[in-house]
Design a protein around this motif. Structure first.
Motif, mmCIF file in Angstrom:
data_model
loop_
_atom_site.group_PDB
_atom_site.id
_atom_site.type_symbol
_atom_site.label_atom_id
_atom_site.label_comp_id
_atom_site.label_asym_id
_atom_site.label_seq_id
_atom_site.Cartn_x
_atom_site.Cartn_y
_atom_site.Cartn_z
ATOM 1 N N ASN A 15 4.300 -6.991 -6.429
ATOM 2 C CA ASN A 15 3.766 -5.638 -5.957
ATOM 3 C C ASN A 15 4.199 -4.663 -5.927
ATOM 4 O O ASN A 15 4.348 -3.478 -6.527
ATOM 5 C CB ASN A 15 3.656 -5.962 -4.294
ATOM 6 C CG ASN A 15 2.355 -7.061 -3.854
ATOM 7 O OD1 ASN A 15 1.220 -7.451 -5.081
ATOM 8 N ND2 ASN A 15 2.117 -7.428 -2.438
ATOM 9 N N TRP A 54 1.680 4.049 -1.224
ATOM 10 C CA TRP A 54 1.739 3.019 -1.446
ATOM 11 C C TRP A 54 2.510 1.713 -1.117
ATOM 12 O O TRP A 54 2.063 0.721 -1.659
ATOM 13 C CB TRP A 54 1.991 3.660 -3.049
ATOM 14 C CG TRP A 54 0.658 3.185 -4.121
ATOM 15 C CD1 TRP A 54 0.384 4.136 -4.981
ATOM 16 C CD2 TRP A 54 -0.513 2.779 -4.060
ATOM 17 N NE1 TRP A 54 -1.163 4.756 -5.435
ATOM 18 C CE2 TRP A 54 -1.526 3.658 -5.458
ATOM 19 C CE3 TRP A 54 -1.123 1.042 -4.357
ATOM 20 C CZ2 TRP A 54 -2.176 2.903 -5.716
ATOM 21 C CZ3 TRP A 54 -1.666 0.289 -4.015
ATOM 22 C CH2 TRP A 54 -3.133 1.166 -5.576
ATOM 23 N N ILE A 57 1.091 0.422 1.412
ATOM 24 C CA ILE A 57 -0.693 -0.726 1.173
ATOM 25 C C ILE A 57 0.450 -2.141 0.636
ATOM 26 O O ILE A 57 0.120 -2.764 0.982
ATOM 27 C CB ILE A 57 -1.052 0.129 -0.719
ATOM 28 C CG1 ILE A 57 -1.873 1.161 0.277
ATOM 29 C CG2 ILE A 57 -1.335 -1.064 -0.800
ATOM 30 C CD1 ILE A 57 -2.333 2.279 -0.682
ATOM 31 N N PHE A 61 -0.233 -5.044 1.938
ATOM 32 C CA PHE A 61 -0.901 -6.569 0.988
ATOM 33 C C PHE A 61 -0.066 -7.575 0.833
ATOM 34 O O PHE A 61 -0.213 -8.810 0.619
ATOM 35 C CB PHE A 61 -1.246 -5.484 -0.351
ATOM 36 C CG PHE A 61 -1.438 -6.606 -1.314
ATOM 37 C CD1 PHE A 61 -3.256 -7.210 -0.723
ATOM 38 C CD2 PHE A 61 -1.155 -6.269 -2.811
ATOM 39 C CE1 PHE A 61 -3.517 -7.674 -1.529
ATOM 40 C CE2 PHE A 61 -1.858 -7.031 -3.678
ATOM 41 C CZ PHE A 61 -2.697 -8.278 -2.996
ATOM 42 N N ASN A 89 -3.620 -2.949 -11.482
ATOM 43 C CA ASN A 89 -2.469 -1.572 -11.026
ATOM 44 C C ASN A 89 -1.792 -1.180 -11.716
ATOM 45 O O ASN A 89 -1.838 -0.055 -11.812
ATOM 46 C CB ASN A 89 -2.411 -2.211 -9.822
ATOM 47 C CG ASN A 89 -1.510 -1.220 -8.741
ATOM 48 O OD1 ASN A 89 -1.426 -0.159 -8.893
ATOM 49 N ND2 ASN A 89 -1.582 -1.818 -7.562
ATOM 50 N N ILE A 116 -10.221 -6.130 -4.565
ATOM 51 C CA ILE A 116 -9.592 -5.717 -3.863
ATOM 52 C C ILE A 116 -10.577 -5.840 -3.087
ATOM 53 O O ILE A 116 -10.533 -6.759 -1.624
ATOM 54 C CB ILE A 116 -9.384 -4.315 -3.287
ATOM 55 C CG1 ILE A 116 -8.178 -3.939 -4.523
ATOM 56 C CG2 ILE A 116 -8.593 -3.921 -2.182
ATOM 57 C CD1 ILE A 116 -6.543 -4.919 -3.905
ATOM 58 N N TYR A 137 -5.104 -0.881 1.685
ATOM 59 C CA TYR A 137 -5.207 -1.359 0.145
ATOM 60 C C TYR A 137 -7.411 -0.825 -0.226
ATOM 61 O O TYR A 137 -7.485 0.348 -0.646
ATOM 62 C CB TYR A 137 -4.823 -2.237 -0.305
ATOM 63 C CG TYR A 137 -4.522 -2.279 -1.390
ATOM 64 C CD1 TYR A 137 -4.785 -1.345 -2.741
ATOM 65 C CD2 TYR A 137 -3.800 -3.508 -2.539
ATOM 66 C CE1 TYR A 137 -4.681 -1.445 -4.081
ATOM 67 C CE2 TYR A 137 -4.339 -3.980 -3.976
ATOM 68 C CZ TYR A 137 -4.566 -2.725 -4.751
ATOM 69 O OH TYR A 137 -4.262 -3.612 -5.915
#
Length: 155
Positions: A15, A54, A57, A61, A89, A116, A137
């Motif tokens: 990620n 971010w 998130i 995530f 993304n 998502i 997210y």
């Protein structure tokens, strides 16, 4: 609640790696004259917020994906949907900031919103309370999609 540190770290690395790759295209774009001249939505957050959002998130995530991976019956489906999420993304950044294709960016971020949403709603029942980890997210991607849509509409 089971916590698999190795699975968590793998998802965390993927990620944040995706964010780093996307960031290669974002940093110069945010400071560009082109982006500064765009009519942006009144609800556009300040620049510093994007990094905080971010980071939060992707940590959340990664917890979500760790739990999903450890409990999923169909790991191949999880892997394919996760890979699609990563590609969308990463892909939005060069399309929007480098190529300055706002409409194509909107299509990509809309697809990401659907992915998502799929994660959240398809796995809500089996993951239960762990689904809370994807809510940031989900909320952010809806907001980001609206920001992109406003730019398409207002420019």
């Amino acid at each position: 609640m089971k916590f698999n540190i190795l699975t968590f770290v793998v998802f965390l690395v993927i990620n944040f790696g995706a964010l780093a790759i996307g960031g290669l295209f974002t940093s110069s774009g945010v400071d560009s004259d082109w982006y500064a001249a765009l009519n942006k939505a009144p609800w556009t957050p300040p620049g510093w917020f994007f990094g905080v959002a971010w980071t939060t998130i992707m940590i959340c995530f990664s917890f979500y994906m760790m739990r999903l991976w450890d409990t999923a019956d169909n790991k191949q489906q999880v892997l394919w949907v996760f890979a699609l999420q990563v590609l969308l993304n990463i892909g939005w950044n060069p399309v929007f900031f480098y190529f300055k294709e706002e409409v194509m960016g909107l299509l990509i971020i809309s697809a990401l919103t659907l992915v998502i949403s799929f994660f959240l709603f398809n796995y809500l029942k089996p993951l239960g309370v762990w689904s809370l980890f994807i809510v940031p997210y989900f909320l952010w991607i809806i907001t980001a999609t609206s920001l992109n849509a406003y730019i398409v509409w207002a420019n």
